[in-house]
Design an enzyme around this catalytic site. Structure first.
Site, mmCIF file in Angstrom:
data_model
loop_
_atom_site.group_PDB
_atom_site.id
_atom_site.type_symbol
_atom_site.label_atom_id
_atom_site.label_comp_id
_atom_site.label_asym_id
_atom_site.label_seq_id
_atom_site.Cartn_x
_atom_site.Cartn_y
_atom_site.Cartn_z
ATOM 1 N N ASP A 279 0.868 -1.180 0.000
ATOM 2 C CA ASP A 279 0.000 0.000 0.000
ATOM 3 C C ASP A 279 0.900 1.223 0.000
ATOM 4 O OD1 ASP A 279 -2.544 1.488 0.424
ATOM 5 O OD2 ASP A 279 -1.597 2.003 2.328
ATOM 6 N N ASP B 24 1.191 5.118 0.488
ATOM 7 C CA ASP B 24 0.497 6.264 1.083
ATOM 8 C C ASP B 24 1.217 7.556 0.714
ATOM 9 O OD1 ASP B 24 -0.845 4.167 2.279
ATOM 10 O OD2 ASP B 24 -1.238 5.302 4.095
ATOM 11 N N GLU C 19 0.534 10.971 0.031
ATOM 12 C CA GLU C 19 -0.684 11.695 0.368
ATOM 13 C C GLU C 19 -0.833 13.036 -0.342
ATOM 14 O OE1 GLU C 19 -1.544 11.699 4.504
ATOM 15 O OE2 GLU C 19 -1.175 9.555 4.711
ATOM 16 N N TYR D 213 -11.487 11.998 6.020
ATOM 17 C CA TYR D 213 -11.455 12.495 7.394
ATOM 18 C C TYR D 213 -10.374 13.568 7.443
ATOM 19 C CZ TYR D 213 -8.155 8.559 7.150
ATOM 20 O OH TYR D 213 -7.188 7.675 6.744
#
Length: 624
Positions: free
Chosen positions: A394, A396, A398, A466
Site C-alpha cells: 500500500d 500512502d 498523500e 477524514y
C-alpha cells in the site's frame, strides 16, 4: 514525555527514541538460556575486504569467561550488515550473548548483527559480547566471508543461489520441495531449507519433504547453499504453497472490503498489539490489514521501525497464540504476530504501507526512477524472512504534485508512473493499493494528479475522507472533521466525502475501487460556547497524546455526542467541542457507501476503537 501520538492531519508517523542498548535490555531475560542452532535475521553480506574483526577476552573467572568481538570498518563506504564466524575447540562454547545473534553448528560459531546495529560507518566500530565456558581460544575467523584481518580468502568464493524451489506431492501435512543445484568453485557441501524464513533442515541433495504441517495452511520456502568451508551463499527465490484440507475456519466477512490500519508505533505508549485484534473480536470481521508504516528514503522502500517490526520479543500473554518468543527464533515483533494472526484467520490479507503524512516527502525522489523504486519495495516486502506475512503493498503518497508536510512538483502523471511500475513488478497476484487525498475542492489535491489513470494499476484507493477540519485552525470555526456531505456553513466547499467520491468517479475511477475512510478518533477545540458547528474557539482541546485529537474509546464516555451534522456526530461538553464517528453514524455512512457501489471501507486506526471493537463491528454490519 509521552511515548505515543495519534495520527496528525492524515497519518502522522512517529517513532519513540530508543537506544540500541534499550532494545537489548528488553530481551536479556530471553537470552539467559543455553544456545541452540538457529538461523539469524540477516544473511551474510558479500565478502568485505575493508573491515576487520578482533577478539578480546575481557575477563576470566575460572569456570567461565567474558569475550568480546569488535568489527571495525576500515573502508570508505558503510557496512550494511556484518557476520563473524569462528571455531572453538571441543569443550569451549558460548553460553549467552548480547548485541548480536549467536548460533552454532558443531564447533563453528556464527554471530550476526541485530536489526539496529548492522550499519557501521567508515572508520567506526561496533562490538558485541558474550559469556562462555571452556579453555579454548577462537580460530579460523571470518568477517562477511573474508579473513578477519581484512585479507581475502584466496580461491574460494561463496556458492551461488540455488534455483527457486518447486513444490509437489502436497498433502494435508506435508510438501515435497525440489530445486536446481547451486554452483561453487570448490564444491557445494549442503543446503539449508528455510520455511517462513527459519531454517528447518540441512540436506545434501536437492530435494526435501517437509512433514508435520498443518492442514489448510500457507507456507513459504527457500533454500541456501553452503560450500566446503561453510560459506553460505545467497538465499534462493521463495515459493509459497498451501497444504490441503483444513475446514472449520472463520468465513470471510462478506464481499465488501473492511480494511483497517495497524500502526507499528502503537506497541509503545498505546500498548496495542496484534493480539488485541483477536481479543476485541476485530480479526473475525475485517478482510484486510494495512501495516503502517515503512519509510521511503533515497528512492527506496525501507524499514520503518525495525524493533517493532521484527525485533521485539513477545511474552506469552501478549502473543496471538499464547506462546512466548524465544531468543533464537529468526523472526519476532509485529511481523511474527501477524503471521500467527493469519494462521488463525486465513481470510485476512495483509499489505505493508509505505509513506504516510510524515514520510510522503520521499516519494518525489523515488518516482524519478520508478523501476528501481518498485524493485526496492518488492525486495523488502518479499524478503524471505517475512514474505509469507504480506499479500501486497500500500503506497500512502498523500500529496503528489501538491503540498502537504512538504511540497511536490513531480507533475500530475507521477502517480500513474509509480502505479504502473509497482504493478509491473508485483504482478497480478499481489495487491497494489494507495491511500489518497479526499480534497474534492475545485483545483484541489484530487485535481492535481492523474488518479484516474493510476487506478488502472491499483486494486483500490483508500480515500482519506477524514481530517477535513481541525484545530490547526485554532480559532475555528468548529466543524466535523469527517463530513459525509456538504452543509450550510461548511468552512470549505469540496471538503466532504460525497464530493471527493464524485470527483474521483468523474475522473474515471471505478466505484468498486474506492473505499470510504472512517477515523477512529475525534478532533476538537476548546474555549467554545456554541454547541452547534460554526462556533469560535481559543485553541485545540486537550488530548491524551496530542492537543486537538482523541480516541473514540475515550470520547464516547468523556464527551458523549450531543448532535449530528453532515452524517457525523459532534459533542459539546464544558468549553470543549469535538466531532467524531459513532456506531450509528458509521452505519449511515456504510449504507451510503453501498448505495454508491463502493468497494467497502477502511479505518484509521485500530487502537482508537473500544476493547470490544464496536466501530469495526459497525463497519462490518453496515457493509453486509
Amino acid at each position: 514525555m509521552s511515548t505515543d501520538t495519534p495520527p496528525r492531519r492524515s497519518r502522522f508517523r512517529w517513532i519513540p527514541l530508543r537506544s540500541g542498548r534499550s532494545k537489548v535490555i528488553a530481551g536479556l531475560t530471553a537470552l539467559a538460556v543455553p544456545f541452540a542452532a538457529m538461523v539469524g535475521l540477516a544473511t551474510p553480506a558479500a565478502a568485505a575486504t575493508s573491515a576487520t574483526a578482533t577478539y578480546t577476552k575481557k575477563s576470566d573467572w575460572g569456570s567461565g569467561f567474558e569475550g568480546q568481538w569488535t568489527v571495525k570498518n576500515t573502508g570508505t563506504t558503510a557496512l550494511s550488515s556484518w557476520t563473524i564466524e569462528w571455531d572453538y575447540p571441543a569443550g569451549t562454547r558460548v553460553n549467552s550473548a548480547w548485541d548480536a545473534t549467536v548460533t552454532s553448528s558443531g564447533n563453528r560459531w556464527t554471530a550476526k548483527n541485530l536489526g539496529w546495529n548492522g550499519t557501521v560507518a567508515p572508520g567506526a566500530s561496533v562490538s558485541f559480547g558474550f559469556n562462555g565456558s571452556g579453555p579454548g581460544a577462537p580460530s579460523g575467523c571470518k568477517l562477511n566471508g573474508a579473513s578477519c584481518d581484512g585479507s581475502t580468502v584466496p580461491g574460494d568464493n561463496p556458492p551461488s543461489a540455488p534455483g527457486t524451489p518447486t513444490t509437489s506431492d502436497v498433502t494435508n501435512t506435508s510438501v515435497k520441495l525440489s530445486w536446481s543445484a547451486a554452483t561453487d568453485d570448490k564444491g557445494v557441501k549442503n543446503y539449508d531449507v528455510l520455511r517462513n524464513g527459519a531454517k528447518i533442515a540441512t540436506v545434501t541433495g536437492t530435494t526435501y519433504t517437509n512433514t508435520g504441517l498443518t492442514a489448510g495452511t500457507d507456507y513459504t520456502y527457500a533454500v541456501q547453499a553452503r560450500d566446503t568451508i561453510d560459506q553460505l551463499g545467497p538465499v534462493s527465490g521463495s515459493v509459497s504453497v498451501r497444504t490441503t484440507g483444513g475446514g472449520g475456519e472463520e468465513p470471510p466477512p462478506g464481499d465488501k472490503i473492511n480494511l483497517g490500519y495497524f500502526t507499528n508505533w502503537g506497541v509503545y505508549g498505546r500498548n496495542y498489539h496484534v493480539k488485541n485484534l483477536v481479543t476485541s473480536g476485530t480479526a473475525a470481521k475485517i478482510t484486510h490489514i494495512n501495516y503502517a508504516f515503512g519509510n521511503v528514503q533515497n528512492g527506496k522502500c525501507t524499514i520503518g521501525d525495525s524493533y517493532a517490526d521484527y525485533d521485539k520479543a513477545y511474552t506469552a500473554d501478549q502473543s496471538v497464540d499464547g506462546k512466548a518468543d524465544t531468543w533464537d527464533q529468526p523472526l519476532r515483533g509485529n511481523f511474527n504476530q501477524l503471521r500467527k494472526l493469519k494462521a488463525k484467520y486465513p481470510h485476512i490479507k495483509i499489505l505493508w504501507s509505505f509513506g504516510g503524512w510524515t514520510w510522503s516527502g520521499g516519494f518525489p525522489q523515488a518516482v524519478q526512477n520508478p523501476a528501481a523504486f518498485a524493485q526496492s519495495c518488492y525486495d523488502l516486502v518479499e524478503d524471505p524472512r517475512w514474505a509469507d506475512v504480506f499479500d501486497g503493498i500500500d503506497l500512502d503518497w498523500e500529496y503528489p504534485n501538491a503540498c502537504g508536510l512538504t511540497c511536490d512538483t513531480s507533475g500530475p502523471a507521477a502517480i500513474k508512473v509509480m502505479a504502473d511500475a509497482m504493478r509491473a513488478k508485483f504482478g497480478p497476484n499481489n495487491l497494489v493499493t494507495a491511500a489518497i487525498t479526499a480534497d474534492g475542492s475545485s483545483g484541489g489535491k484530487i485535481d492535481a494528479a492523474d488518479y484516474g489513470g493510476a487506478a488502472q494499476s491499483f486494486d483500490w484507493y483508500n480515500v482519506m475522507t477524514y481530517d477535513f477540519f481541525g484545530a490547526w485552525a485554532a480559532k475555528g470555526p468548529t466543524a466535523p472533521h469527517s463530513p459525509l456531505t456538504s452543509y450550510t456553513g461548511i468552512p470549505q466547499q469540496g471538503f466532504n466525502s460525497a464530493d471527493a467520491i464524485a470527483k474521483l468517479k468523474a475522473k474515471g475511477v471505478p466505484a468498486k475501487k474506492l473505499l470510504l475512510g472512517i477515523g477512529f478518533y475525534g478532533r476538537g477545540w476548546t474555549g467554545v460556547t456554541q454547541a452547534a458547528p460554526g462556533g469560535t474557539a481559543t485553541g485545540a482541546a486537550p488530548g491524551t497524546y496530542e492537543a486537538g485529537i482523541e480516541d473514540y474509546k475515550v470520547l464516547k464516555s468523556t464527551c458523549p455526542a450531543t448532535g449530528t451534522i453532515a452524517g457525523t456526530a459532534y459533542a459539546h461538553c464544558g468549553t470543549n467541542w469535538w466531532s467524531y464517528d459513532t456506531p450509528a453514524t458509521i452505519g449511515s455512512k456504510m449504507a451510503w457507501a453501498k448505495s454508491q457501489g463502493l468497494g467497502g471501507a477502511f479505518s484509521w486506526e485500530f487502537s482508537g476503537d473500544t476493547t470490544n471493537g464496536e466501530l469495526v463491528s459497525a463497519i462490518s454490519n453496515g457493509l453486509k
